[in-house]
Design a protein around this motif. Structure first.
Motif, short mmCIF file in Angstrom:
data_model
loop_
_atom_site.label_atom_id
_atom_site.label_comp_id
_atom_site.label_asym_id
_atom_site.label_seq_id
_atom_site.Cartn_x
_atom_site.Cartn_y
_atom_site.Cartn_z
N ASP A 165 -0.24 -10.64 -5.06
CA ASP A 165 -1.05 -10.66 -3.85
C ASP A 165 -0.40 -9.90 -2.70
N PHE A 166 0.89 -9.54 -2.87
CA PHE A 166 1.62 -8.82 -1.82
C PHE A 166 1.87 -7.37 -2.21
N ALA A 167 1.10 -6.88 -3.17
CA ALA A 167 1.33 -5.53 -3.67
C ALA A 167 1.21 -4.47 -2.57
N ASP A 168 0.30 -4.68 -1.63
CA ASP A 168 0.11 -3.68 -0.57
C ASP A 168 1.26 -3.68 0.45
N ASP A 169 1.91 -4.82 0.61
CA ASP A 169 3.02 -4.93 1.56
C ASP A 169 3.98 -6.02 1.10
N TRP A 203 11.61 -4.89 -6.77
CA TRP A 203 10.15 -4.92 -6.78
C TRP A 203 9.56 -4.06 -7.91
N ARG A 210 4.92 -9.71 -11.52
CA ARG A 210 4.36 -10.11 -10.22
C ARG A 210 3.30 -11.20 -10.41
#
Length: 306
Positions: A165-169, A203, A210
């Motif tokens: 859910d935090f892939a964009d940031d 990451w 993830r």
């Protein structure tokens, strides 16, 4: 038959991972993860894996470098693994000698090595001037056959998400990881300050899942997490579970780890591994509650260079 030690080459990745698995089956390693670690190591780490070869066959490996993210300079490490059926040929001795020479060349003054808590392994380290320090345990959970405790109910105001859910940031996860690492028990202090390096080394690591890394979120910010890795088969491992200082004492680490374990079992994974410093009573208690059992112990050893 002659044993030689040389620098790691890309074509060694499969043999390197296989030897690590045979010598230390409680840690996940694949050819892809070996290549990633080499390609994306921080330049200040001087990461230089070496291999021992006998008549064209890889029989031993060593991971060696500097602890670049520690506030104390000059700390080096060397972790040696020899194929269990190829011991006694001098590969371990030669790997240690070459690794120590390389570390001295990059100004290392203190060397650390993880050693299995078995008489032969500890005697090997002690003969080479290493003294025992802190023990740590490997733990295993049979996900296929042992029932998991039910997921705890999230406290009011807490939401469960995944790292995906935090892939964009992912920066909020980096900040949480950096904060929890400050309190991780051990001989070496780490300070995560380089976001770019964290992206490359953590990451984007090929073992990181993830989807199985669970995050407890409070007011839109990650407050606790359990970072999960998988080997592409049926093995799963948690490499870090922690809670931000402001949110400790609410059971959020257990909540995140429970969610991750349930997700892992639902995904068909059958073996779960983790590791804990022997003095980390709270995390050992959490893992015991889940059903983990100690399957091996390592002892951190240290040697001062003159």
């Amino acid at each position: 038959m002659t044993v030689i030690v040389r620098d790691f080459r890309a074509e060694d990745a499969e043999g390197f991972a296989r030897i690590r698995h045979l010598a230390l089956p409680y840690m996940l390693s694949t050819p892809q993860s070996v290549l990633h670690d080499v390609a994306h190591a921080h330049p200040d780490a001087y990461y230089r894996p070496l291999v021992a070869e006998e008549d064209g066959e890889l029989i031993g490996t060593v991971q060696t470098g500097l602890v670049h993210d520690s506030p104390e300079p000059g700390q080096g490490y060397l972790n040696v693994y020899v194929h269990p059926e190829r011991r006694g040929r001098g590969a371990g001795t030669l790997l240690v000698r070459v690794a120590e020479e390389r570390l001295a060349d990059v100004s290392a003054t203190k060397l650390f090595s993880w050693v299995l808590d078995e008489p032969a392994h500890r005697a090997f380290a002690e003969r080479r001037g290493y003294r025992a320090s802190r023990p740590a345990h490997f733990l295993r959970l049979d996900l296929a056959n042992r029932p998991l405790p039910p997921r705890p109910a999230p406290p009011a105001g807490v939401e469960l998400r995944t790292a995906a859910d935090f892939a964009d940031d992912p920066r909020p996860l980096f900040e949480l990881d950096a904060e929890t690492m400050l309190d991780e028990p051990g001989d070496i202090d780490h300070e995560f300050a380089d976001y770019g390096a964290w992206l490359k080394e953590t990451w984007h690591h090929p073992l990181l899942s993830r989807e199985l890394t669970s995050v407890a979120v409070v007011d839109g910010r990650p407050a606790a997490f359990s970072a999960a890795r998988t080997d592409g088969g049926t093995r799963y491992g948690t490499v870090m579970t922690g809670t931000a200082r402001a949110h400790r004492g609410r059971g959020l680490a257990k909540l995140a780890k429970s969610d991750s374990l349930h997700r892992a079992r639902a995904a068909g994974l059958t073996e779960a591994f983790t590791g804990n410093d022997a003095g980390n009573g709270p995390m050992l208690a959490i893992n015991k509650w889940f059903g983990y059992e100690i399957c091996a112990t390592e002892v951190h050893h240290v040697r001062e260079l003159g």
